[in-house]
Enzyme design. Structure first.
Site, PDB file in Angstrom:
ATOM      1  N   ARG A 289      52.445  41.823  15.016  1.00  0.00           N
ATOM      2  CA  ARG A 289      53.337  41.798  16.483  1.00  0.00           C
ATOM      3  C   ARG A 289      54.700  41.532  16.268  1.00  0.00           C
ATOM      4  NH1 ARG A 289      55.752  37.798  15.623  1.00  0.00           N
ATOM      5  NH2 ARG A 289      56.674  37.785  17.890  1.00  0.00           N
ATOM      6  N   GLY A 290      55.620  41.880  17.132  1.00  0.00           N
ATOM      7  CA  GLY A 290      57.084  41.871  17.266  1.00  0.00           C
ATOM      8  C   GLY A 290      57.319  43.270  17.315  1.00  0.00           C
TER       9      GLY A 290
ATOM     10  N   ASP B 213      61.831  43.978  23.161  1.00  0.00           N
ATOM     11  CA  ASP B 213      60.830  44.928  22.716  1.00  0.00           C
ATOM     12  C   ASP B 213      61.249  46.490  23.458  1.00  0.00           C
ATOM     13  OD1 ASP B 213      59.140  42.603  22.794  1.00  0.00           O
ATOM     14  OD2 ASP B 213      57.830  43.999  22.023  1.00  0.00           O
TER      15      ASP B 213
HETATM   16  O1  MRU Z   1      53.954  39.901  21.928  1.00  0.00           O
HETATM   17  P1  MRU Z   1      54.759  39.834  21.035  1.00  0.00           P
HETATM   18  O2  MRU Z   1      54.576  38.831  20.051  1.00  0.00           O
HETATM   19  O3  MRU Z   1      54.632  41.160  20.127  1.00  0.00           O
HETATM   20  O4  MRU Z   1      56.181  39.795  21.529  1.00  0.00           O
HETATM   21  C1  MRU Z   1      57.313  39.841  20.664  1.00  0.00           C
HETATM   22  C2  MRU Z   1      58.458  39.726  21.370  1.00  0.00           C
HETATM   23  O5  MRU Z   1      58.548  39.684  22.641  1.00  0.00           O
HETATM   24  C3  MRU Z   1      59.828  39.693  20.411  1.00  0.00           C
HETATM   25  O6  MRU Z   1      60.662  38.852  21.212  1.00  0.00           O
HETATM   26  C4  MRU Z   1      60.270  41.239  20.527  1.00  0.00           C
HETATM   27  O7  MRU Z   1      59.378  41.902  19.780  1.00  0.00           O
HETATM   28  C5  MRU Z   1      61.385  41.162  19.602  1.00  0.00           C
HETATM   29  S1  MRU Z   1      61.051  40.606  18.148  1.00  0.00           S
HETATM   30  C6  MRU Z   1      62.330  40.841  16.812  1.00  0.00           C
END
Ligand code: MRU
Length: 351
Positions: free
Chosen positions: A44-45, A235
């Site tokens: 994720r991320g 995102d």
């Molecule tokens: O739901 P996730 O864990 O994928 O969400 C991640 C985030 O919201 C992060 O802040 C975003 O992806 C930036 S990561 C470098």
């Protein structure tokens, strides 16, 4: 440590659902399983799922059952749709998959083997560039952290959220490597606890002083003057600077403004979506109610209690002091500064 990599016809990922207790990897031999792993948040991320989407496309090319170039392209078009649908909000996923489709569509291959080699190379380039870009953002952003600061950080934006190094947590890492003295307050980030589980795991290994705080206590630390800076990832960043990030980011930004605390987003240009005029057009993922009802298998509340679980929210651009990218810090007015950052990609050489 690489969050995701290509190993001889397989896509290998750290299984982030097991952290901080177990550091394990999973290998995938089918791109459809890669898509499912993105949905299930094995990985994720935003930047990490961008690279994973690219490796997923390389895997689709690898497992493609036909030797006919035209038919292989049809197969890849289907794979692209399946991978892009696995999570809707982070634009990096579509960006990574589309970049792979562009390589697949090039009219230069003698056979599918040539096309496969080009696609594996491109996915590898995307992954390698991600690391270089994060280190550049770290350098630009580290100037924002001063000795004595207490920095609030939300979700996980570190090595685990990228291929390696991280965005907002990468800035924190660079500042720490520069020997600055500061502390970090990590929001737990309910309901999946990316802050408490993943960011804490990373900072613990780096030796950066941190404390995990309940999401609802951030305003408390801001009002009493302890917190001096807020750093988050994104995102997707719309053309006007509206930032879509982990649920709770909007609340943090409003509280930061109320308390005169600078609030910065750290995001590579692959997260900037100039096709989205504002954040209101961006699809917001709604995740399963079970993540709230039964976090990590522990039943908190009865099945019949209704639950809502949006994974992201929109932070209007007026709450941002700036957006740290690999080309520097974009300042308001963002419409112009973000367009400049994206345009810089055509001249810059990264990686
Ligand atoms: O739901 P996730 O864990 O994928 O969400 C991640 C985030 O919201 C992060 O802040 C975003 O992806 C930036 S990561 C470098």
């Amino acid at each position: 440590m690489r969050t995701v990599e290509w190993i001889n016809g397989r896509v290998r990922m750290i299984d982030q659902r097991q952290l901080p207790w177990n550091f394990t990897h999973l290998d995938f031999e089918d791109y459809r399983e890669v898509a499912q792993a993105i949905t299930d948040m094995v990985v994720r991320g935003a930047p990490a799922i961008g690279a994973t989407g690219a490796f997923g496309m390389a895997l689709a090319a690898y497992q493609c059952p036909t030797q006919v170039l035209g038919d292989a392209l049809d197969y890849l078009e289907v794979a692209a749709i399946i991978l892009k649908k696995s999570r809707p909000t982070a634009v990096n996923l579509a960006w990574g998959v589309d970049r792979m489709m562009q390589v697949a569509r090039e009219d230069v291959y003698r056979n599918t083997k040539d096309m496969l080699s080009a696609m594996i190379k491109e996915a590898q380039t995307i992954a390698d560039q991600d690391v270089v870009i994060n280190q550049l953002m770290g350098k630009h952003g580290a100037a924002l952290i001063r000795d004595g600061d207490v920095v609030i950080h939300h979700c996980n934006t570190g090595a685990l959220a990228t291929v390696d190094y991280g965005t907002a947590l990468g800035v924190i890492r660079t500042a720490w490597e520069q020997k600055k003295k500061f502390r970090v307050l990590l929001t737990e980030t309910r309901p999946r606890m990316q802050g408490a589980r993943l960011s804490a795991w990373e900072l613990h290994q780096l030796g950066v002083p941190f404390e995990i705080i309940p999401d609802s206590s951030a305003g408390y630390y801001m009002r009493k003057g302890e917190a001096k800076l807020v750093l988050v990832g994104a995102d997707r960043v719309a053309a006007n600077g509206d930032t879509i990030n982990k649920i709770g980011t909007y609340m943090l930004s409003v509280l930061a403004k109320e308390n005169n605390i600078p609030f910065y987003t750290v995001a590579p240009t692959s997260t900037i979506d100039l096709d989205m005029p504002t954040g209101d057009q961006v699809p917001i993922e709604e995740r399963s109610a079970d993540e709230v009802r039964t976090p990590y298998g522990n039943a908190l509340i009865p099945e019949e209690y209704p639950v809502r679980n949006p994974a992201f929210d929109v932070t209007p651009q007026r709450y941002l002091a700036g957006i740290v990218t690999e080309h520097g810090i974009a300042l308001p007015p963002f419409k112009e500064s973000l367009a400049r950052m994206v345009a810089a990609n055509s001249t810059a050489k990264v990686g």
